[in-house]
Design a protein around this motif. Structure first.
Motif, PDB file in Angstrom:
ATOM      1  N   ILE A 301       0.973  -1.015   0.083  1.00 26.75           N
ATOM      2  CA  ILE A 301      -0.169  -0.400   0.117  1.00 26.75           C
ATOM      3  C   ILE A 301       0.524   0.542   0.355  1.00 26.75           C
ATOM      4  N   GLU A 302       0.568   2.323  -1.209  1.00 23.60           N
ATOM      5  CA  GLU A 302       1.410   3.097  -1.016  1.00 23.60           C
ATOM      6  C   GLU A 302      -0.254   4.410  -0.821  1.00 23.60           C
ATOM      7  N   THR A 303       0.507   5.523  -0.081  1.00 25.49           N
ATOM      8  CA  THR A 303      -0.713   6.619   0.315  1.00 25.49           C
ATOM      9  C   THR A 303      -0.225   7.366   1.045  1.00 25.49           C
ATOM     10  N   ALA A 304      -0.855   8.735   0.476  1.00 28.99           N
ATOM     11  CA  ALA A 304      -0.313   9.800   1.336  1.00 28.99           C
ATOM     12  C   ALA A 304       0.479  10.412   0.902  1.00 28.99           C
ATOM     13  N   PRO A 305       0.517  10.993  -0.732  1.00 30.41           N
ATOM     14  CA  PRO A 305       1.741  11.570  -1.044  1.00 30.41           C
ATOM     15  C   PRO A 305       1.558  12.902  -0.440  1.00 30.41           C
ATOM     16  N   SER A 306       2.859  13.618  -0.158  1.00 31.39           N
ATOM     17  CA  SER A 306       3.201  15.203  -0.220  1.00 31.39           C
ATOM     18  C   SER A 306       4.075  15.497  -0.703  1.00 31.39           C
ATOM     19  N   GLN A 313      10.227  16.464  -4.670  1.00 32.38           N
ATOM     20  CA  GLN A 313      10.301  15.372  -4.221  1.00 32.38           C
ATOM     21  C   GLN A 313       8.738  15.273  -3.277  1.00 32.38           C
ATOM     22  N   ILE A 314       8.809  14.226  -3.259  1.00 31.02           N
ATOM     23  CA  ILE A 314       7.046  13.180  -2.526  1.00 31.02           C
ATOM     24  C   ILE A 314       7.389  12.296  -1.316  1.00 31.02           C
ATOM     25  N   ALA A 315       6.802  13.350  -0.436  1.00 28.31           N
ATOM     26  CA  ALA A 315       7.242  12.421   0.765  1.00 28.31           C
ATOM     27  C   ALA A 315       5.800  10.864   0.886  1.00 28.31           C
ATOM     28  N   PHE A 316       5.624  10.074   1.324  1.00 25.68           N
ATOM     29  CA  PHE A 316       4.831   9.074   1.555  1.00 25.68           C
ATOM     30  C   PHE A 316       4.685   8.267   2.081  1.00 25.68           C
ATOM     31  N   THR A 348       0.939   9.560   7.404  1.00 26.15           N
ATOM     32  CA  THR A 348      -0.006  10.962   6.709  1.00 26.15           C
ATOM     33  C   THR A 348       2.062  11.729   6.498  1.00 26.15           C
ATOM     34  N   PRO A 349       2.400  11.482   6.617  1.00 25.81           N
ATOM     35  CA  PRO A 349       3.652  12.440   6.374  1.00 25.81           C
ATOM     36  C   PRO A 349       3.115  13.861   5.289  1.00 25.81           C
ATOM     37  N   GLY A 355      10.308  23.586   4.538  1.00 28.00           N
ATOM     38  CA  GLY A 355      10.425  22.526   3.761  1.00 28.00           C
ATOM     39  C   GLY A 355      11.527  22.059   4.741  1.00 28.00           C
ATOM     40  N   ASP A 356      11.617  22.542   6.149  1.00 23.74           N
ATOM     41  CA  ASP A 356      12.564  22.151   7.107  1.00 23.74           C
ATOM     42  C   ASP A 356      12.062  20.484   7.437  1.00 23.74           C
ATOM     43  N   LEU A 357      10.971  20.175   7.689  1.00 21.84           N
ATOM     44  CA  LEU A 357      10.425  19.467   8.681  1.00 21.84           C
ATOM     45  C   LEU A 357       9.035  18.425   8.068  1.00 21.84           C
ATOM     46  N   VAL A 358       8.860  17.522   7.966  1.00 23.29           N
ATOM     47  CA  VAL A 358       7.746  16.339   7.805  1.00 23.29           C
ATOM     48  C   VAL A 358       7.406  16.110   9.671  1.00 23.29           C
TER      49      VAL A 358
END
Lengths: 445, 174
Positions: A301-306, A313-316, A348-349, A355-358
């Motif tokens: 399962i890949e979800t919650a892209p940000s 870039q995308i965090a997920f 849920t990233p 830009g400094d934190l997730v």
């Protein structure tokens, strides 16, 4: 009609820039300053005498504006208002000299003065901020104008100025939050999209209660939201134009469900999850060309892209390792790097606008946490903990996080909470009923 | 104010346009339970659970629901036994179609639980297809953690909520 008018007026509101009074002495010796770090324990005491009513029938609105400014500042946990009963000095006129000694005597480090006039439905609000212990103003006096209906926004803009001048941080009070308003029992919850000011005022509903809606997300331009709706019976992503209120489904995609959408910073791309035959992966769709690109291709399962604020870039989240963990990949897809490494599950990233934190949700030992980490996964800090905390969203200045907190049991309900990135100033955001899935707007224009 | 009512009207119209959707959980309508509501079969048409040809037999006597272990979509031996009977019934009654609904318990984040519910629904669908039910007769949907059937926040309830429900509809497969 009224809606359009409001937007125009606010466009024109722009700080009139009228510089009041003498130029500030550039030499402010030990300027009033608050650093937002873990070191700040004692809130800074300030005095904010009720703004003066100058001309027109402005007394009521002057009081209301003062209250909103005070409430904005106190809500940060960084400032504490000195009650008016302690004042030695009264402010009789906006331009009268300030009796600094009287404000020092009650230990007011900052003094805010202001005056409001209301003529023919147009209000003008002047304010000044003083650094009491330097006997000097901090920044220039300013005047803002708008319609009577704009009084809250003017108050938030003034509070933003004060907050920014003292902390050096970007403003965030003049912003909105879209969220899911909830009602009904736990097994038949009704959900409607709603929008409000960041402090819970001015609520209006964006959808009716005929179908389940989930997880709205703002565009960085502030004019559109994405959300997931069960209107067709199956979860599908919809896009709403906030100005017209019109909603449309994103192009019909091959696959069973689409959900977890987020705009790219330029607003042209939507990253989202698409499920097909039980498997969920992340895709990206260009809104201008309609072209869809698959970004992950795994049986997990890949979800919650940000997206990162620069869009590169995308965090997920993915459970490819066996449990949910946070990964970062190039925005066009490709090799992903796992960044979460602690015990438990990470999900849920959300990339900070700075830009400094997730920010993320963590689940461990039967509890949920909201936390932040650097974008490489280092320096993880948990900010909150409860039976169920989830779904962080960032304030426009990247200093405050709003999230959903749900209480357990058959009568459990969801509420919105806010906390700053050092874990302080945790408080419930007032909403009329139960509420979940907040998404913070960018700073209003 | 004007603006808000316009939005309401618009959304209302869209919702009406979609009123023949399979969503038996339309916000607040019905709640959790057996068939009924927009896409399912009305309670009156379910028939007698002791009549093997009735939807009520499928729903209650065979059982329309299977349960899952925490975080898993693998079918337990009990689930497989139930689904084998569901498949036999569906194969004998080709005029019925079904939507398999996947659900998760509340101990997970919203979006992950939607994906997990989809995995569960898909496991059921694949099992039924392997038993000879035409894939064209089976749709899947996930409600994630949005529609629990048991309301407490303890394992006894979570176990009931980690489920997939095969909801019958009358009418030929599409």
């Amino acid at each position: 009609m009224k809606g359009n008018g409001l937007i125009c007026r606010l466009g024109a509101l722009a700080i009139a820039g009228a510089v009041l009074g003498a130029a500030t002495s550039g030499a402010a010796a030990a300027p009033l300053h608050l650093e937002i770090t873990d070191g700040v324990i004692e809130p800074m005491p300030f005095a904010a005498p009720t703004f003066l009513a100058e001309g027109g029938n402005a007394a009521e609105i002057a009081q209301a504006i003062t209250q909103v400014i005070v409430s904005d500042l106190q809500g940060t946990g960084l400032f504490a208002q000195i009650p008016a009963s302690a004042y030695i000095s009264q402010v009789a006129s906006f331009d009268a000299p300030v009796a600094f000694a009287d404000w020092k005597a009650i230990n007011a480090q900052a003094l805010i003065t202001g005056a409001v006039s209301d003529q023919g439905g147009r209000i003008a609000v002047k304010f000044r901020l003083y650094d009491v212990f330097s006997d000097a103003p901090l920044g220039d006096g300013q005047q803002m104008t708008g319609g009577e209906g704009d009084w809250r926004r003017i108050a938030h803009k003034i509070a933003d100025q004060i907050y920014s001048r003292i902390t050096g941080e970007g403003p965030y009070f003049d912003s909105r939050v879209v969220f899911v308003s909830e009602s009904g029992p736990k097994n038949a919850r009704q959900k409607q999209l709603a929008i409000m000011d960041y402090d819970g005022a001015n609520v209006s509903f964006l959808t009716d209660a005929s179908s389940i809606v989930l997880a709205p997300r703002f565009s960085q331009q502030g004019n559109k939201i994405l959300y997931t709706s069960f209107e067709t019976g199956f979860p599908r992503i919809k896009e709403m134009d906030l100005r017209s209120g019109a909603s449309r489904a994103l192009a019909d995609l091959q696959g069973n469900m689409t959900f977890a959408p987020r705009f790219s910073p330029d607003g042209d791309t939507v990253a989202f999850s698409l499920e097909q035959n039980g498997n969920t992966d992340i895709y990206a769709m260009s809104l201008s060309s309609g072209q869809v690109r698959r970004l992950t291709d795994t049986p997990s399962i890949e979800t919650a892209p940000s997206f990162s604020p620069d869009g590169s870039q995308i965090a997920f989240e993915s459970d490819r390792s066996g449990t949910q963990q946070i990964y970062v990949m190039p925005a066009g897809g490709g090799e992903a790097t796992r960044v979460s490494s602690g015990e438990g599950r990470y999900s849920t990233p959300v990339w900070s606008p700075r830009g400094d934190l997730v920010a993320f949700t963590k689940q461990n030992g039967g509890r949920f946490y909201i936390g932040v980490m650097r974008t490489d996964g280092s320096e993880e800090r948990l900010l909150t903990s409860s039976y169920l905390d989830e779904g962080p969203t960032w304030s426009p200045n990247g200093r405050v996080i709003m999230f959903t907190r749900e209480s357990p049991g058959a009568t459990g309900t969801a509420k919105l909470f806010s906390v700053d990135i050092s874990g302080r100033a945790l408080h419930a955001v007032p909403t009329q009923g139960a509420a979940s899935d907040p998404a913070w707007s960018p700073l209003l224009p | 104010m004007q603006k808000i009512s316009t939005i309401f009207l618009l959304v209302g119209a869209l919702a009406l346009a979609a009123c023949n959707n399979p969503n038996r959980y339309g916000n607040g309508a019905g709640g959790a339970g057996g068939a009924g509501g927009a896409g399912g079969i009305g309670a009156g048409a379910l028939g007698d659970p002791s009549n093997p040809n009735s939807p009520a037999y499928f729903q209650q006597t065979i059982g329309d629901t299977v349960h899952f272990v925490v975080d898993q979509s693998t079918l337990t031996p009990e689930a497989q036994a139930t689904l084998t009977q569901q498949a036999t019934w569906l194969n004998k009654h080709p005029t019925y179609t079904a939507i398999v609904e996947g659900h998760a318990d509340e101990q997970g984040t919203r979006e992950y639980n939607l994906a997990l519910g989809a995995r569960r629904a898909s496991s059921v669908q694949q099992f039924l297809v392997a038993q000879g039910v035409s894939a064209a007769r089976l749709k899947t949907v996930s409600y994630g953690k949005e529609r629990p059937i048991a309301l407490c926040s303890e394992e006894s309830c979570f176990a009931q909520n980690r489920r997939a429900v095969t909801v019958l509809s009358a009418g030929a497969g599409s």
